[in-house]
Design a protein around this motif. Sequence first.
Motif, PDB file in Angstrom:
ATOM      1  N   ILE A 186      28.527  44.986  54.123  1.00  0.00           N
ATOM      2  CA  ILE A 186      27.343  45.650  54.471  1.00  0.00           C
ATOM      3  C   ILE A 186      26.641  46.810  54.294  1.00  0.00           C
ATOM      4  O   ILE A 186      27.296  47.316  54.695  1.00  0.00           O
ATOM      5  CB  ILE A 186      26.308  45.140  55.262  1.00  0.00           C
ATOM      6  CG1 ILE A 186      26.119  43.525  55.820  1.00  0.00           C
ATOM      7  CG2 ILE A 186      25.257  45.109  55.274  1.00  0.00           C
ATOM      8  CD1 ILE A 186      25.428  43.220  56.581  1.00  0.00           C
ATOM      9  N   ALA A 187      26.360  46.843  52.832  1.00  0.00           N
ATOM     10  CA  ALA A 187      26.912  48.556  52.403  1.00  0.00           C
ATOM     11  C   ALA A 187      25.519  49.601  53.152  1.00  0.00           C
ATOM     12  O   ALA A 187      25.832  50.938  53.316  1.00  0.00           O
ATOM     13  CB  ALA A 187      26.834  48.897  51.075  1.00  0.00           C
ATOM     14  N   LYS A 188      24.250  49.244  53.535  1.00  0.00           N
ATOM     15  CA  LYS A 188      23.152  49.989  54.027  1.00  0.00           C
ATOM     16  C   LYS A 188      22.326  48.806  55.093  1.00  0.00           C
ATOM     17  O   LYS A 188      22.349  47.578  54.491  1.00  0.00           O
ATOM     18  CB  LYS A 188      22.146  49.937  52.925  1.00  0.00           C
ATOM     19  CG  LYS A 188      21.334  51.255  52.933  1.00  0.00           C
ATOM     20  CD  LYS A 188      21.169  52.234  51.205  1.00  0.00           C
ATOM     21  CE  LYS A 188      20.164  53.322  52.233  1.00  0.00           C
ATOM     22  NZ  LYS A 188      19.280  53.719  50.472  1.00  0.00           N
ATOM     23  N   VAL A 189      22.117  49.652  55.692  1.00  0.00           N
ATOM     24  CA  VAL A 189      21.420  48.522  56.953  1.00  0.00           C
ATOM     25  C   VAL A 189      19.619  49.619  57.388  1.00  0.00           C
ATOM     26  O   VAL A 189      19.975  50.450  58.033  1.00  0.00           O
ATOM     27  CB  VAL A 189      22.213  48.737  58.258  1.00  0.00           C
ATOM     28  CG1 VAL A 189      20.684  47.649  58.974  1.00  0.00           C
ATOM     29  CG2 VAL A 189      22.797  47.272  57.894  1.00  0.00           C
ATOM     30  N   ASN A 190      18.895  49.163  56.301  1.00  0.00           N
ATOM     31  CA  ASN A 190      17.971  49.916  56.048  1.00  0.00           C
ATOM     32  C   ASN A 190      16.900  50.074  58.395  1.00  0.00           C
ATOM     33  O   ASN A 190      16.405  50.719  58.743  1.00  0.00           O
ATOM     34  CB  ASN A 190      16.479  49.677  54.834  1.00  0.00           C
ATOM     35  CG  ASN A 190      16.767  50.227  53.590  1.00  0.00           C
ATOM     36  OD1 ASN A 190      17.504  51.393  54.045  1.00  0.00           O
ATOM     37  ND2 ASN A 190      16.951  49.368  53.570  1.00  0.00           N
ATOM     38  N   PRO A 249      31.177  54.988  52.102  1.00  0.00           N
ATOM     39  CA  PRO A 249      32.965  54.336  52.145  1.00  0.00           C
ATOM     40  C   PRO A 249      32.505  53.386  52.597  1.00  0.00           C
ATOM     41  O   PRO A 249      33.265  52.367  53.154  1.00  0.00           O
ATOM     42  CB  PRO A 249      34.038  55.239  52.690  1.00  0.00           C
ATOM     43  CG  PRO A 249      32.924  56.217  53.873  1.00  0.00           C
ATOM     44  CD  PRO A 249      31.776  56.313  52.972  1.00  0.00           C
ATOM     45  N   GLY A 250      31.230  52.805  53.737  1.00  0.00           N
ATOM     46  CA  GLY A 250      31.251  51.688  54.714  1.00  0.00           C
ATOM     47  C   GLY A 250      29.476  51.508  54.927  1.00  0.00           C
ATOM     48  O   GLY A 250      29.474  50.776  53.897  1.00  0.00           O
ATOM     49  N   THR A 251      29.339  50.900  56.187  1.00  0.00           N
ATOM     50  CA  THR A 251      27.730  50.669  55.995  1.00  0.00           C
ATOM     51  C   THR A 251      27.271  52.129  56.737  1.00  0.00           C
ATOM     52  O   THR A 251      27.848  52.966  57.526  1.00  0.00           O
ATOM     53  CB  THR A 251      27.687  49.697  56.962  1.00  0.00           C
ATOM     54  OG1 THR A 251      28.756  48.302  57.394  1.00  0.00           O
ATOM     55  CG2 THR A 251      26.745  48.882  57.333  1.00  0.00           C
ATOM     56  N   HIS A 252      25.677  52.593  55.900  1.00  0.00           N
ATOM     57  CA  HIS A 252      25.276  53.797  55.964  1.00  0.00           C
ATOM     58  C   HIS A 252      23.794  53.168  56.900  1.00  0.00           C
ATOM     59  O   HIS A 252      23.349  51.694  56.047  1.00  0.00           O
ATOM     60  CB  HIS A 252      24.485  53.914  54.241  1.00  0.00           C
ATOM     61  CG  HIS A 252      24.168  55.017  54.663  1.00  0.00           C
ATOM     62  ND1 HIS A 252      22.722  55.545  53.691  1.00  0.00           N
ATOM     63  CD2 HIS A 252      23.270  55.805  55.497  1.00  0.00           C
ATOM     64  CE1 HIS A 252      22.101  56.704  54.242  1.00  0.00           C
ATOM     65  NE2 HIS A 252      22.509  56.560  55.693  1.00  0.00           N
ATOM     66  N   PHE A 253      23.588  53.436  57.899  1.00  0.00           N
ATOM     67  CA  PHE A 253      22.228  52.766  58.393  1.00  0.00           C
ATOM     68  C   PHE A 253      21.360  53.955  57.994  1.00  0.00           C
ATOM     69  O   PHE A 253      21.791  55.729  58.667  1.00  0.00           O
ATOM     70  CB  PHE A 253      22.417  52.913  59.602  1.00  0.00           C
ATOM     71  CG  PHE A 253      23.579  52.052  60.707  1.00  0.00           C
ATOM     72  CD1 PHE A 253      23.010  50.373  60.680  1.00  0.00           C
ATOM     73  CD2 PHE A 253      24.456  51.865  60.490  1.00  0.00           C
ATOM     74  CE1 PHE A 253      23.579  49.725  60.978  1.00  0.00           C
ATOM     75  CE2 PHE A 253      25.465  50.631  60.170  1.00  0.00           C
ATOM     76  CZ  PHE A 253      24.685  49.799  61.259  1.00  0.00           C
ATOM     77  N   PRO A 254      20.418  54.190  57.194  1.00  0.00           N
ATOM     78  CA  PRO A 254      19.428  55.576  56.589  1.00  0.00           C
ATOM     79  C   PRO A 254      18.862  55.969  57.903  1.00  0.00           C
ATOM     80  O   PRO A 254      18.191  54.961  59.348  1.00  0.00           O
ATOM     81  CB  PRO A 254      18.119  55.633  55.879  1.00  0.00           C
ATOM     82  CG  PRO A 254      18.781  54.206  55.583  1.00  0.00           C
ATOM     83  CD  PRO A 254      19.964  53.118  56.442  1.00  0.00           C
ATOM     84  N   SER A 255      18.592  57.264  58.817  1.00  0.00           N
ATOM     85  CA  SER A 255      17.927  57.299  59.440  1.00  0.00           C
ATOM     86  C   SER A 255      16.607  56.639  59.625  1.00  0.00           C
ATOM     87  O   SER A 255      15.607  57.270  58.371  1.00  0.00           O
ATOM     88  CB  SER A 255      17.870  59.302  59.556  1.00  0.00           C
ATOM     89  OG  SER A 255      17.526  59.463  58.338  1.00  0.00           O
ATOM     90  N   SER A 256      15.546  57.157  60.250  1.00  0.00           N
ATOM     91  CA  SER A 256      14.227  56.707  60.568  1.00  0.00           C
ATOM     92  C   SER A 256      13.483  57.744  59.920  1.00  0.00           C
ATOM     93  O   SER A 256      13.585  58.775  60.012  1.00  0.00           O
ATOM     94  CB  SER A 256      13.500  56.536  62.184  1.00  0.00           C
ATOM     95  OG  SER A 256      12.411  56.939  62.408  1.00  0.00           O
ATOM     96  N   GLN A 257      12.994  57.357  59.120  1.00  0.00           N
ATOM     97  CA  GLN A 257      11.535  58.936  58.656  1.00  0.00           C
ATOM     98  C   GLN A 257      10.546  59.219  59.048  1.00  0.00           C
ATOM     99  O   GLN A 257       9.914  60.467  59.301  1.00  0.00           O
ATOM    100  CB  GLN A 257      10.932  58.158  57.256  1.00  0.00           C
ATOM    101  CG  GLN A 257      12.023  57.815  56.162  1.00  0.00           C
ATOM    102  CD  GLN A 257      12.294  58.621  55.752  1.00  0.00           C
ATOM    103  OE1 GLN A 257      12.216  59.770  54.874  1.00  0.00           O
ATOM    104  NE2 GLN A 257      13.903  58.333  56.054  1.00  0.00           N
ATOM    105  N   GLN A 258      10.399  58.104  60.256  1.00  0.00           N
ATOM    106  CA  GLN A 258       9.704  58.411  61.555  1.00  0.00           C
ATOM    107  C   GLN A 258      10.290  58.626  63.175  1.00  0.00           C
ATOM    108  O   GLN A 258       9.991  58.155  63.973  1.00  0.00           O
ATOM    109  CB  GLN A 258       8.200  58.101  62.051  1.00  0.00           C
ATOM    110  CG  GLN A 258       7.022  57.862  60.422  1.00  0.00           C
ATOM    111  CD  GLN A 258       6.190  56.709  60.801  1.00  0.00           C
ATOM    112  OE1 GLN A 258       6.680  55.627  60.252  1.00  0.00           O
ATOM    113  NE2 GLN A 258       5.156  57.019  59.975  1.00  0.00           N
ATOM    114  N   PRO A 259      11.130  59.903  63.163  1.00  0.00           N
ATOM    115  CA  PRO A 259      11.879  59.860  64.329  1.00  0.00           C
ATOM    116  C   PRO A 259      10.595  60.197  65.888  1.00  0.00           C
ATOM    117  O   PRO A 259       9.994  60.870  65.637  1.00  0.00           O
ATOM    118  CB  PRO A 259      12.897  61.111  64.164  1.00  0.00           C
ATOM    119  CG  PRO A 259      12.145  61.960  63.407  1.00  0.00           C
ATOM    120  CD  PRO A 259      10.951  61.266  61.965  1.00  0.00           C
TER     121      PRO A 259
END
Length: 368
Positions: A186-190, A249-259
Amino acid sequence: MNISSWKRIVIKVGSALIAPKQNGCSSRYLLGIAQFIVRCKSMGIEVVLVSSGSVAAGSHLFDDKKEVNMAMKKAMAAAGQMEMMATWDKLFDFPTAQILVTHGDLRDRERYVSIKETILALLKNDILPVLNENDTVTTDKLKVGDNDNLSAMIAAAADADTLIICSDVDGLYDSNPHENPDAKLIAKVNHIDASIFSMAGGASSAVGTGGMKTKVQAAQKAVAHGIDTFLINGFTEQSFNALISGKNPGTHFPSSQQPMKEHLHWMTHTSTAQGEVVVDNGFNAGLEDDSDQLTSDEIVEVNGDFSVGDTILVRKDDGTRLAKAKSNYSSCLLSFIAEQDDKSFASKLQNTTGPIISENNIAVLEEK
Ligand code: GLU
């Protein structure tokens, strides 16, 4: 992803990379990681390393490994930590520094801030901080237990913008790639939810403590703090080359837009509740709203032994977890006022001593 936006990163390296054969440290896989660190630094990126491996590195020094009890494991960690640090240190032409922490340190706000200040002072002086859990002094109650979660707590403490967790597989798969050849990366986990955790399964590493589950937990902690997280294969140099050229190269968990705000993140993801305040089932958790302050009328029960300033869990009588919060009252005083039949007494006391929980010290829990 855009590596040119990275300012400060945390890299977590597991035991299997440090001591792949559990026969002392090996620089076999560490060379590529060290090279990546050097390249990042040359691009002006500050780097913090969270390195496991003390137990794995020290175990070869002990003859009788048939019954490895807790004391022996701690002794292995004490001996192996030296070897592990020496191995890292040899790979760089800038100084390294060792920081050993326990969960007991991180959940104490003063010690947490002290760890943060030390990391920042080391970075300012171009010294590479290398963190690990202080395995020799931990007890079950005091430890984080795995360096995946530790790395997320450190990334938050260090105000990092990126967390890179090195694994023995390419990233998160929809099923265990060691067992299922058709497993898909899984390349991206939103959004990290129960379905993502179900893909993570249990622990998979034979050498370290964590598995995919603790890596997803770490990603969850990190993204909530606004930290972009990558889960990559630490065994191949291609992973690091890809990151350098701006590829995932693996799985990217993008940071929350509202940290979350820093202290609320600490309360939710690092601090441990010292006790709990059980409230009416009818109580609405609009705790963040000033008009809906928790009053003693709503308190059904006070559990545990906490002092003023400690983190507590606020939960409903039916078990629903509402929030973690900093208590302005001790458990003793709170139990006392909650038990008073004369409600005017309780409200008078609250009028003088202030709210039970201040509105800016409440972290409403998303996952009840
Ligand atoms: N702190 C442990 C060690 O250095 C490792 C914990 C982990 O594997 O996550 O051996």
